[in-house]
Design an enzyme around this catalytic site. Structure first.
Site, mmCIF file in Angstrom:
data_model
loop_
_atom_site.group_PDB
_atom_site.id
_atom_site.type_symbol
_atom_site.label_atom_id
_atom_site.label_comp_id
_atom_site.label_asym_id
_atom_site.label_seq_id
_atom_site.Cartn_x
_atom_site.Cartn_y
_atom_site.Cartn_z
ATOM 1 N N ASN A 1 -46.012 37.761 59.750
ATOM 2 C CA ASN A 1 -46.513 37.317 58.447
ATOM 3 C C ASN A 1 -47.342 36.061 58.691
ATOM 4 O O ASN A 1 -46.800 34.977 58.874
ATOM 5 C CB ASN A 1 -45.306 37.035 57.533
ATOM 6 C CG ASN A 1 -45.718 36.418 56.211
ATOM 7 O OD1 ASN A 1 -46.905 36.408 55.854
ATOM 8 N ND2 ASN A 1 -44.743 35.894 55.479
ATOM 9 N N LYS B 1 -49.135 34.453 56.730
ATOM 10 C CA LYS B 1 -49.241 33.589 55.546
ATOM 11 C C LYS B 1 -50.709 33.170 55.358
ATOM 12 O O LYS B 1 -51.600 33.920 55.737
ATOM 13 C CB LYS B 1 -48.289 32.399 55.679
ATOM 14 C CG LYS B 1 -46.867 32.856 56.036
ATOM 15 C CD LYS B 1 -45.825 31.811 55.815
ATOM 16 C CE LYS B 1 -44.455 32.390 56.170
ATOM 17 N NZ LYS B 1 -43.356 31.504 55.877
ATOM 18 N N HIS C 1 -41.695 38.160 48.962
ATOM 19 C CA HIS C 1 -41.445 37.028 49.864
ATOM 20 C C HIS C 1 -40.974 35.821 49.041
ATOM 21 O O HIS C 1 -41.453 35.623 47.912
ATOM 22 C CB HIS C 1 -42.714 36.690 50.644
ATOM 23 C CG HIS C 1 -42.442 35.727 51.760
ATOM 24 N ND1 HIS C 1 -42.317 34.380 51.542
ATOM 25 C CD2 HIS C 1 -42.218 35.919 53.080
ATOM 26 C CE1 HIS C 1 -42.035 33.779 52.697
ATOM 27 N NE2 HIS C 1 -41.969 34.692 53.637
ATOM 28 N N GLU D 1 -41.681 32.829 49.165
ATOM 29 C CA GLU D 1 -42.745 31.915 48.738
ATOM 30 C C GLU D 1 -43.408 32.432 47.467
ATOM 31 O O GLU D 1 -43.841 31.655 46.617
ATOM 32 C CB GLU D 1 -43.751 31.724 49.891
ATOM 33 C CG GLU D 1 -43.167 30.805 50.965
ATOM 34 C CD GLU D 1 -43.712 31.005 52.362
ATOM 35 O OE1 GLU D 1 -44.756 31.661 52.528
ATOM 36 O OE2 GLU D 1 -43.073 30.490 53.302
ATOM 37 N N GLU E 1 -34.297 37.114 54.527
ATOM 38 C CA GLU E 1 -34.863 35.827 54.911
ATOM 39 C C GLU E 1 -34.183 34.715 54.109
ATOM 40 O O GLU E 1 -34.587 34.437 52.966
ATOM 41 C CB GLU E 1 -36.361 35.805 54.623
ATOM 42 C CG GLU E 1 -37.158 36.838 55.396
ATOM 43 C CD GLU E 1 -38.620 36.422 55.555
ATOM 44 O OE1 GLU E 1 -39.093 36.358 56.690
ATOM 45 O OE2 GLU E 1 -39.265 36.120 54.541
ATOM 46 N N GLY F 1 -39.511 28.488 57.965
ATOM 47 C CA GLY F 1 -40.406 27.388 58.318
ATOM 48 C C GLY F 1 -39.699 26.061 58.532
ATOM 49 O O GLY F 1 -40.336 25.014 58.594
ATOM 50 N N SER G 1 -37.524 31.257 60.868
ATOM 51 C CA SER G 1 -37.545 30.488 62.119
ATOM 52 C C SER G 1 -37.137 31.316 63.336
ATOM 53 O O SER G 1 -36.464 30.814 64.241
ATOM 54 C CB SER G 1 -36.688 29.221 62.000
ATOM 55 O OG SER G 1 -37.214 28.361 60.996
HETATM 56 P P1 PGA Z 1 -41.019 31.442 59.675
HETATM 57 O O1 PGA Z 1 -41.382 32.330 58.403
HETATM 58 O O2 PGA Z 1 -40.846 32.393 60.835
HETATM 59 O O3 PGA Z 1 -42.198 30.533 59.864
HETATM 60 O O4 PGA Z 1 -39.765 30.715 59.366
HETATM 61 C C1 PGA Z 1 -40.798 33.588 58.172
HETATM 62 C C2 PGA Z 1 -41.314 34.161 56.894
HETATM 63 O O5 PGA Z 1 -41.506 33.417 55.934
HETATM 64 O O6 PGA Z 1 -41.560 35.384 56.799
#
Ligand code: PGA
Length: 260
Positions: free
Chosen positions: A11, A13, A99, A101, A175, A181, A220
């Site tokens: 992803n 982003k 997601h 976010e 997640e 992140g 992460s």
């Molecule tokens: P990250 O994000 O690996 O940077 O923690 C995962 C995600 O949001 O899909």
């Protein structure tokens, strides 16, 4: 080896540009051609404007590409939205929906996420539906209540007999929001417990492909912790944010999934 073929999705982003994407695509092409890692399914999800670039660079490899979101609505007067039929038009095989976010920043509800799953089912777009609890919810002991609510909404869409999507095109991603992140990963045991719960919930709610559904872990995931997570019996790969932007890291994670 697990009965479910592991899947690793990147992803990206809201990152990348034509030049840096090209470098990343080149590295993935070189390393992940169809022949080299047949044990793992790999999906790369760049921002919308670069889906055409993904098609051009990955179209003749075994690497699939997908969108990071899709509209819950059909085509029409929805400024800024991208429909599932447009994704199909481009040859896009997958879409991430729900997601955290988007749930947090765009206020997406469980019902909207379910409507997006339905749109993908209508148009045959593979779905990677994300679920996960916040830190506050975990600390309040509400992890299973939150995951259950999120799963139930998704299952309600999946049970629509008019729009069946084969089990291999339905993927869930657990997640935990506090792990995204942040550099703070769920332990393999924590991930396994959540994944087990999600799989059981899928079955309880009447989704008869629960055993065949891949459940990815995200939050992460790095080259260093991927193998431990992927070794868990109900962890079927990963949804990778930050580490998917670094070719060597993403490739190492794909190899860890292939070896799980
Ligand atoms: P990250 O994000 O690996 O940077 O923690 C995962 C995600 O949001 O899909």
């Amino acid at each position: 080896m697990k009965a479910r073929k592991p899947l690793v999705a990147g992803n990206w982003k809201m990152n990348g540009d034509i030049v840096s994407n090209e470098q990343l695509f080149t590295a993935l092409r070189a390393d992940l051609g169809r022949a080299s890692v047949p044990q793992v399914e790999v999906v790369v999800c760049p921002p919308y404007p670069y889906l055409g670039q993904a098609a051009a660079w990955l179209g003749d490899t075994g690497i699939a590409w997908g969108a990071q979101d899709v509209s819950a609505l059909p085509n029409g007067a929805y400024t800024g939205d991208v429909s599932a039929s447009m994704l199909v038009d481009l040859g896009c095989q997958w879409a991430i929906v729900g997601h955290s976010e988007r749930r947090q920043l765009a206020g997406e509800t469980d019902e909207q996420v379910a409507a997006k799953v339905s749109m993908c089912m209508t148009h045959g777009v593979g779905v990677i539906a994300c679920i996960g609890e916040t830190l506050e919810e975990r600390e309040a002991g509400r992890t299973e209540a939150v995951l259950g609510r999120q799963v139930d909404a998704i299952v309600a869409a999946l049970l629509d007999p008019a729009r069946p999507l084969p089990a291999e095109r339905v993927v869930l991603a657990y997640e935990p929001v506090w792990a995204i992140g942040t550099g703070r990963t769920a332990s393999p045991e924590m991930a396994q417990a959540a994944h087990r719960f999600v799989r059981e919930r899928l079955a309880q709610q009447g989704y008869r492909h629960a055993g065949a559904t891949r459940i990815l872990y995200g939050g992460s995931v790095k080259a260093a912790n991927a193998a431990g997570l992927f070794a868990m019996p109900d962890v079927d790969g990963g949804l990778i944010g930050g580490a998917s932007l670094v070719a060597d890291d993403f490739l190492a994670i794909c190899r860890a999934a292939a070896g799980a």
